[in-house]
Design an enzyme around this catalytic site. Structure first.
Site, PDB file in Angstrom:
ATOM      1  N   LYS A  54      64.817   8.066  33.329  1.00  0.00           N
ATOM      2  CA  LYS A  54      63.184   7.988  32.730  1.00  0.00           C
ATOM      3  C   LYS A  54      62.819   6.822  32.749  1.00  0.00           C
ATOM      4  CE  LYS A  54      61.662   6.882  28.911  1.00  0.00           C
ATOM      5  NZ  LYS A  54      60.150   6.301  29.566  1.00  0.00           N
ATOM      6  N   GLY A  95      65.498  -2.798  28.590  1.00  0.00           N
ATOM      7  CA  GLY A  95      64.302  -2.875  27.748  1.00  0.00           C
ATOM      8  C   GLY A  95      64.268  -3.773  26.656  1.00  0.00           C
ATOM      9  N   SER A  96      63.442  -3.632  25.508  1.00  0.00           N
ATOM     10  CA  SER A  96      63.643  -4.586  24.504  1.00  0.00           C
ATOM     11  C   SER A  96      64.781  -4.399  23.623  1.00  0.00           C
ATOM     12  CB  SER A  96      62.378  -4.038  23.670  1.00  0.00           C
ATOM     13  OG  SER A  96      62.448  -2.883  23.149  1.00  0.00           O
ATOM     14  N   THR A  97      65.081  -5.614  22.923  1.00  0.00           N
ATOM     15  CA  THR A  97      66.326  -5.473  21.928  1.00  0.00           C
ATOM     16  C   THR A  97      65.967  -4.420  20.902  1.00  0.00           C
ATOM     17  OG1 THR A  97      66.790  -7.747  22.643  1.00  0.00           O
ATOM     18  CG2 THR A  97      67.646  -7.003  20.436  1.00  0.00           C
ATOM     19  N   GLY A 146      67.044  -1.149  22.403  1.00  0.00           N
ATOM     20  CA  GLY A 146      68.429  -1.199  22.348  1.00  0.00           C
ATOM     21  C   GLY A 146      69.297  -0.989  20.909  1.00  0.00           C
ATOM     22  N   CYS A 197      63.090 -10.266  31.992  1.00  0.00           N
ATOM     23  CA  CYS A 197      63.932 -10.344  30.971  1.00  0.00           C
ATOM     24  C   CYS A 197      64.499 -11.889  30.861  1.00  0.00           C
ATOM     25  CB  CYS A 197      65.015  -9.239  30.855  1.00  0.00           C
ATOM     26  SG  CYS A 197      65.727  -8.949  32.241  1.00  0.00           S
TER      27      CYS A 197
HETATM   28  P1  NAI Z   1      60.596  -0.704  25.455  1.00  0.00           P
HETATM   29  O1  NAI Z   1      61.877  -1.376  25.203  1.00  0.00           O
HETATM   30  O2  NAI Z   1      59.886   0.132  24.399  1.00  0.00           O
HETATM   31  O3  NAI Z   1      60.587   0.238  26.871  1.00  0.00           O
HETATM   32  C1  NAI Z   1      61.616   0.301  27.800  1.00  0.00           C
HETATM   33  C2  NAI Z   1      61.909   1.753  28.091  1.00  0.00           C
HETATM   34  O4  NAI Z   1      62.543   2.195  27.095  1.00  0.00           O
HETATM   35  C3  NAI Z   1      60.519   2.388  28.524  1.00  0.00           C
HETATM   36  O5  NAI Z   1      61.094   3.255  29.422  1.00  0.00           O
HETATM   37  C4  NAI Z   1      60.233   3.075  27.203  1.00  0.00           C
HETATM   38  O6  NAI Z   1      59.639   4.447  27.366  1.00  0.00           O
HETATM   39  C5  NAI Z   1      61.648   3.517  26.670  1.00  0.00           C
HETATM   40  N1  NAI Z   1      61.928   3.769  25.260  1.00  0.00           N
HETATM   41  C6  NAI Z   1      60.987   3.380  24.258  1.00  0.00           C
HETATM   42  N2  NAI Z   1      61.326   3.595  23.004  1.00  0.00           N
HETATM   43  C7  NAI Z   1      62.447   4.441  23.331  1.00  0.00           C
HETATM   44  C8  NAI Z   1      63.496   4.878  22.178  1.00  0.00           C
HETATM   45  N3  NAI Z   1      63.411   4.875  21.092  1.00  0.00           N
HETATM   46  N4  NAI Z   1      64.579   5.697  22.814  1.00  0.00           N
HETATM   47  C9  NAI Z   1      64.863   5.425  24.376  1.00  0.00           C
HETATM   48  N5  NAI Z   1      63.898   4.920  25.116  1.00  0.00           N
HETATM   49  C10 NAI Z   1      62.952   4.494  24.519  1.00  0.00           C
HETATM   50  O7  NAI Z   1      59.638  -2.093  25.787  1.00  0.00           O
HETATM   51  P2  NAI Z   1      58.062  -2.006  25.686  1.00  0.00           P
HETATM   52  O8  NAI Z   1      57.594  -1.403  24.322  1.00  0.00           O
HETATM   53  O9  NAI Z   1      57.298  -1.567  26.903  1.00  0.00           O
HETATM   54  O10 NAI Z   1      57.867  -3.532  25.621  1.00  0.00           O
HETATM   55  C11 NAI Z   1      57.955  -4.410  24.365  1.00  0.00           C
HETATM   56  C12 NAI Z   1      58.570  -5.674  24.453  1.00  0.00           C
HETATM   57  O11 NAI Z   1      59.927  -5.267  25.173  1.00  0.00           O
HETATM   58  C13 NAI Z   1      58.231  -6.510  25.672  1.00  0.00           C
HETATM   59  O12 NAI Z   1      56.954  -7.379  25.222  1.00  0.00           O
HETATM   60  C14 NAI Z   1      59.357  -7.404  25.988  1.00  0.00           C
HETATM   61  O13 NAI Z   1      59.417  -8.511  25.156  1.00  0.00           O
HETATM   62  C15 NAI Z   1      60.427  -6.342  25.807  1.00  0.00           C
HETATM   63  N6  NAI Z   1      60.880  -5.884  27.112  1.00  0.00           N
HETATM   64  C16 NAI Z   1      61.962  -6.356  27.644  1.00  0.00           C
HETATM   65  C17 NAI Z   1      62.621  -5.763  28.854  1.00  0.00           C
HETATM   66  C18 NAI Z   1      63.608  -6.407  29.434  1.00  0.00           C
HETATM   67  O14 NAI Z   1      63.989  -6.017  30.579  1.00  0.00           O
HETATM   68  N7  NAI Z   1      64.573  -7.084  28.713  1.00  0.00           N
HETATM   69  C19 NAI Z   1      61.943  -4.727  29.546  1.00  0.00           C
HETATM   70  C20 NAI Z   1      60.500  -4.133  28.857  1.00  0.00           C
HETATM   71  C21 NAI Z   1      60.249  -4.713  27.651  1.00  0.00           C
END
Ligand code: NAI
Ligand code: MG
Length: 789
Positions: free
Chosen positions: A191, A243-245, A248, A299
């Site tokens: 996804k 993705g975000s902590t 996670g 990240c």
């Molecule tokens: P997010 O963690 O919500 O999104 C990452 C992925 O997870 C997307 O594909 C999203 O659709 C999916 N996702 C969201 N909620 C989910 C759930 N409950 N279960 C399974 N999958 C889910 O990140 P977001 O909201 O786009 O960004 C928020 C903050 O997260 C950013 O400001 C940044 O600080 C951090 N972030 C960190 C990343 C990294 O690579 N470490 C990447 C993206 C965001």
């Protein structure tokens, strides 16, 4: 006519735009919207949402919001395809991955432009960084597929992998997830992020074009709800998430007890350490690559500059000058340094965090950015307190803080003052200082005199709240393989009932038969905090009393374990000496230990055999203490890319009820051999063999606090350990309910867990020990060391 001298004087660039035509034509062919890619074909679009170009706000395409039914269809397709895909000879799978690499290369321009349109990153980066790394990843893993059977004998794929990726490197994160999964014989449901799904859909089309067998790759688009559906789906065997902590953590809770394998690559707040002897101009360029690259939406971005006081002013002046010359704007312009922020929601998040920082007294130096559109200027923040929001929270924008430090010790302390542990950059012309710092910083990746270097052959991933698991190289591949499982599948054993507490009258201590065994904390025998003990059943009468430990005892033990951190810094050889001594001392007292086991209900022969096995096992781990090496990896030219195997830190270990001596030894010894400190909860029903070990420890020069033992109710004590934020990993052998509890409770600080059903493993057999235990007891730190002028 413009005077040449005048141009040189101003040093301004004219625009050099990349033509978006190639991507626009492709998008025009899908103007009706994109459906999911399931079982080798694109489904009909439905429930569409807009995908936008953040630089202009234009709608680029409409894609389908994945429903529960869509996820289910994709998982079923992946399941149906998996056995056939895994059965293909490695060579055949390699050819498929190789074809993907070739076709991505052929479509590189389309993919780079599409990525830039959808994400907002500068075309220079998508073209020169993202795409080459994507291609390299597929070639590298085509290679792994070809040699898999030789390199990983007896390993099997997990099955169906659910993969969820973020929006910051959409195609690159896809490559990091898909290539190793397919190489190892898994099939995939991926996804992509809702802001940036387009290159994943283009990739699906490429897979179709290459003739990848149906169902091997499935792509379901949608938002977090679609992702959550994939995580919860019972047909998925492994979840890989970046993705975000916060998300996670939620995924860790949802998957608890499900038996799904899990790897998490989460946020970071990585330090960027500039020592006084650093090449300051190079370090300034390092900041550009470290945090202004990809708009800081990285990240592992080096978002906390720590600079030696002696050079802080000079460094800041040069950095400000550089910042003023960064060009923020049209991502398609080849002269753009900083592109658009991925989405207005993310822009708001950056503004809110910086606003909070300002109220806390931070001062900003900002470059320029277009007023219209989703842009944020490169920003340098000074005057931040280490505890302030801008120094602690992941901002995910082009914002970097600058803090001076006095001594190298201060630098390391400041660097480690974070919940995260993803990456670090270290700048110094002294290789000694840089490597010393690299070993002390808690981070999964350390770049010396560099920033944001990646390669398919080098493991990448975090420690602490940055997640667990590695991507890249041999280690990354192991995340997609199951190692040979224990063969001895006995009936699972029920949890022992909570022990009956007996008030532990002080006089009860040391009075003959009912002498209460104490707890062992910080190298001393201590009475349980609550003042209670519990009876340990014997053959006819009770075998004795054991201390009934509580939460407070666990907390004291964790504290003692932390204080014993010098153990981690000892050489493997030095640790081996202590372990050999321990084996020798146990051996000398073997009859006494056998009698103890017999007293708690074992037959004489089994008791003798268990002690004998325990002695041999200690010798085995003593032998291993200096053998689990890291490596040197083939990566980018002119880098020695090293992997170091580091201990996890403090490991909580809940031991099986059966094999009360050997079970404990088999779990505790690999952990301490690798430099961890342990808080162990021994067999609840037969703890007295463990408590007899105190004297063995004392006479073996084991430093106090390296092994701590708290007897009592296993499930209750385990919960305290699993919830404890200063425990870095939790190993648990017991019931299915207990395993679920451990995995759910571990989400707080995202500690690593290893849970197993009691009875699944024969501790006396070959599965009772092995390299697997050592690997679990360590985590990898990848250090990039440049050479040459
Ligand atoms: P997010 O963690 O919500 O999104 C990452 C992925 O997870 C997307 O594909 C999203 O659709 C999916 N996702 C969201 N909620 C989910 C759930 N409950 N279960 C399974 N999958 C889910 O990140 P977001 O909201 O786009 O960004 C928020 C903050 O997260 C950013 O400001 C940044 O600080 C951090 N972030 C960190 C990343 C990294 O690579 N470490 C990447 C993206 C965001
Ligand atoms: Mg977009």
């Amino acid at each position: 006519m413009t005077d040449i001298a005048d141009i040189l004087d101003r040093m301004e660039y004219g625009p050099a735009p990349e033509g978006p035509g190639i991507a626009q034509d492709w998008l025009a062919r899908h103007a009706d919207g994109f459906g999911h890619f399931i079982a080798g074909r694109f489904a009909d679009p439905g429930g569409l949402f807009d995908v936008t170009n953040p630089a202009t706000g234009d709608v680029l395409a409409r894609v389908t919001q994945g429903t529960t039914e869509d996820v289910d269809a994709a998982v079923r397709a992946a399941r149906a395809a998996q056995p056939g895909w895994a059965k293909l000879p490695g060579h055949e799978r390699a050819r498929h991955l190789y074809a993907l690499a070739r076709h991505i290369q052929q479509h590189a321009r389309l993919l780079a432009v599409l990525e830039t349109l959808d994400n907002g990153k500068p075309i220079r980066e998508s073209r020169d960084i993202d795409l080459p790394l994507v291609v390299r990843h597929f070639y590298h893993h085509a290679g792994w597929a070809a040699v898999l059977e030789d390199e990983f004998p007896a390993h099997t794929p997990h099955g169906v992998c659910g993969q969820i990726i973020p929006w910051n490197f959409p195609l690159l994160m896809l490559a990091w997830k898909v290539a190793p999964a397919l190489a190892a014989g898994n099939t995939v449901v991926l996804k992509p992020a809702e802001y940036t799904p387009l290159t994943a859909l283009a990739f699906a089309q490429i897979a179709q074009e290459c003739g990848l067998p149906k169902g091997v790759l499935n792509i379901v688009t949608g938002d977090g709800a679609t992702g959550a559906g994939l995580v919860a789906h019972p047909g998925v065997d492994k979840i890989a998430f970046t993705g975000s902590t916060a998300v996670g953590r939620e995924i860790r809770r949802t998957t608890a007890g499900s038996g799904k394998a899990l790897t998490l690559e989460l946020g970071g707040k990585s330090p960027f350490i500039v020592f006084a002897d650093a090449d300051l101009d190079a370090a300034v360029e390092g900041v550009v690559d470290g945090v202004w690259f990809n708009q800081g939406e990285v990240c592992c971005a080096g978002t906390r500059i720590l600079v030696a006081e002696a050079v802080a002013e000079r460094f800041e002046a040069r950095l400000r000058a550089r910042l003023e010359h960064l060009r923020t704007g049209d991502p398609l312009d080849k002269c753009t340094d900083v592109g658009a922020i991925v989405h207005p929601v993310q822009l708001d998040r950056i503004r809110t965090l910086v606003g909070q920082g300002l109220t806390e007294g931070a001062e900003l130096v900002q470059g320029t950015a277009p007023a219209e559109g989703c842009f944020y200027p490169p920003t340098l923040v000074t005057g931040v307190h280490p505890a302030s929001v801008l120094a602690q929270e992941e901002i995910f924008g082009p914002v970097v803080t600058l803090t001076p430090f006095r001594t190298p010790d201060d630098a390391v302390a400041l660097a480690n003052n974070t919940r995260y542990g993803l990456a670090a950059s270290v700048w110094s012309e002294s290789v000694n200082l840089a490597l010393e710092c690299a070993t002390r910083v808690r981070a999964g990746v350390v770049w010396i005199n560099g920033a944001n270097l990646f390669d398919a052959g080098a493991p990448f991933g975090g420690m602490r709240e940055s997640g667990f698991g590695r991507e890249g190289g041999r280690t990354g591949l192991t995340a997609y393989l199951r190692s040979p499982a224990p063969t001895d599948k006995r009936k699972p054993v029920a949890a022992p009932p909570a022990p009956d507490p007996l008030p532990d009258a002080g006089a009860g201590y040391g009075n003959g038969v009912d002498r209460t065994a104490k707890l062992y904390i910080g190298g001393r025998q201590v009475r349980p905090d609550g003042g209670y003990s519990y009876p340990v059943a014997g053959v006819k009468a009770r075998a004795g009393l054991a201390g009934l430990g509580n939460r407070k005892d666990i907390r004291s033990a964790v504290e003692a374990a932390h204080k014993a951190s010098a153990w981690a810094a000892q050489t493997g050889h030095a640790r081996a000496q202590v372990l050999y001594y321990m084996a020798e001392n146990l051996s000398a007292r073997a009859p006494e230990f056998a009698a103890r086991l017999q007293g708690m209900g074992q037959s004489a022969a089994r008791a003798r055999a268990e002690v004998d096995h325990a002695v041999r096992r200690i010798f085995w781990y003593a032998a291993q203490a200096d053998k689990l090496d890291g490596g040197v990896h083939s990566t980018t030219a002119k880098h020695l890319t090293l992997t170091l195997r580091e201990p996890l830190g403090v490991v909580g270990i809940a031991c099986p009820v059966a094999s009360p001596l050997l079970g404990l030894i088999s779990l505790v010894l690999p952990a301490v051999a690798m430099g961890n400190r342990v808080v162990a909860v021994p067999s609840q029903t037969a703890p007295l063999a463990a408590t007899d070990l105190y004297q063995v420890f004392d006479t073996s020069d084991l430093p106090g606090g390296v092994i701590n033992i708290v007897t009592g109710a296993r499930e209750e004590l385990t919960r305290t350990l699993a919830e404890h934020d200063d425990v870095d990993a939790m190993w648990y052998v017991g019931t299915a309910d207990g395993a679920r509890m451990v995995e759910a409770a571990s989400a707080g600080n995202l500690k690593q867990t290893w849970t197993e059903a009691e009875g699944a493993r024969d501790w006396t057999g070959t599965h009772g020990r092995g390299r697997d235990f050592l690997l679990r007891a360590t985590q990898i730190k990848t250090v990039w060391l440049p050479y040459g002028e």
